[in-house]
Design a protein around this motif. Structure first.
Motif, PDB file in Angstrom:
ATOM      1  N   UNK A  74       4.518  -7.515   3.544  1.00 48.48           N
ATOM      2  CA  UNK A  74       4.967  -6.576   3.680  1.00 48.48           C
ATOM      3  C   UNK A  74       4.864  -4.990   3.656  1.00 48.48           C
ATOM      4  N   UNK A  75       3.592  -4.783   3.777  1.00 45.30           N
ATOM      5  CA  UNK A  75       2.974  -3.020   4.366  1.00 45.30           C
ATOM      6  C   UNK A  75       3.777  -2.120   2.871  1.00 45.30           C
ATOM      7  N   UNK A  76       4.163  -1.951   1.361  1.00 50.43           N
ATOM      8  CA  UNK A  76       4.065  -2.062   0.848  1.00 50.43           C
ATOM      9  C   UNK A  76       3.644  -0.480   0.725  1.00 50.43           C
ATOM     10  N   UNK A  77       4.116   0.854   0.674  1.00 51.47           N
ATOM     11  CA  UNK A  77       4.069   1.908   0.646  1.00 51.47           C
ATOM     12  C   UNK A  77       4.495   2.898   0.511  1.00 51.47           C
ATOM     13  N   UNK A  78       4.630   3.808  -0.683  1.00 48.49           N
ATOM     14  CA  UNK A  78       5.768   5.141  -1.401  1.00 48.49           C
ATOM     15  C   UNK A  78       4.886   5.796  -1.452  1.00 48.49           C
ATOM     16  N   UNK A  79       6.114   7.142  -1.300  1.00 56.05           N
ATOM     17  CA  UNK A  79       5.598   8.449  -1.144  1.00 56.05           C
ATOM     18  C   UNK A  79       6.444   9.244  -2.578  1.00 56.05           C
ATOM     19  N   UNK A  80       5.657  10.400  -2.681  1.00 61.11           N
ATOM     20  CA  UNK A  80       6.517  10.608  -4.160  1.00 61.11           C
ATOM     21  C   UNK A  80       6.309  12.195  -3.180  1.00 61.11           C
TER      22      UNK A  80
END
Length: 120
Positions: A74-80
């Protein structure tokens, strides 16, 4: 799909970049069980999390840090990111719809990040 949470923690970009390291991922997010290995020189490693085992990349951005799971279907990515009203957690997948259980797990993941940031 996009998911958001705001941690009630005023953390600047430099502090986020300093604190949010690969080795500290399980400490910062309860949904990440273990860092299996981390290469500090390449800022990449492998984690075990609520969805299984994945390669993870870390990248400093203008106002924070981005993590990606390049092998995730699902090409998960997260940014903080440092924000005026706290610290923003922004997570994306490359689908416009998904099964409710998976969506719920992403919401839990984002909430776990917000809680972890508030402990910093």
């Amino acid at each position: 799909m996009e998911f958001f949470a705001t941690a009630q923690a005023r953390l600047g970009a430099e502090q986020l970049q300093h604190e949010l390291t690969g080795q500290r991922l399980p400490e910062l997010c309860e949904s990440i069980d273990q860092v299996l290995h981390w290469d500090a020189a390449l800022d990449t490693g492998e984690i075990y999390c609520l969805w299984g085992q994945f390669k993870v990349n870390r990248e400093c951005t203008r106002d924070g840090v981005r993590f990606t799971l390049p092998g995730c279907p699902n090409a998960l990515a997260w940014t903080v990111t440092a924000a005026a009203d706290g610290t923003l957690v922004h997570c994306t997948i490359n689908r416009s719809e998904h099964e409710p259980d998976f969506i719920e797990s992403i919401e839990e993941f984002v909430a776990d990040w917000a809680q972890g940031l508030q402990r910093l």
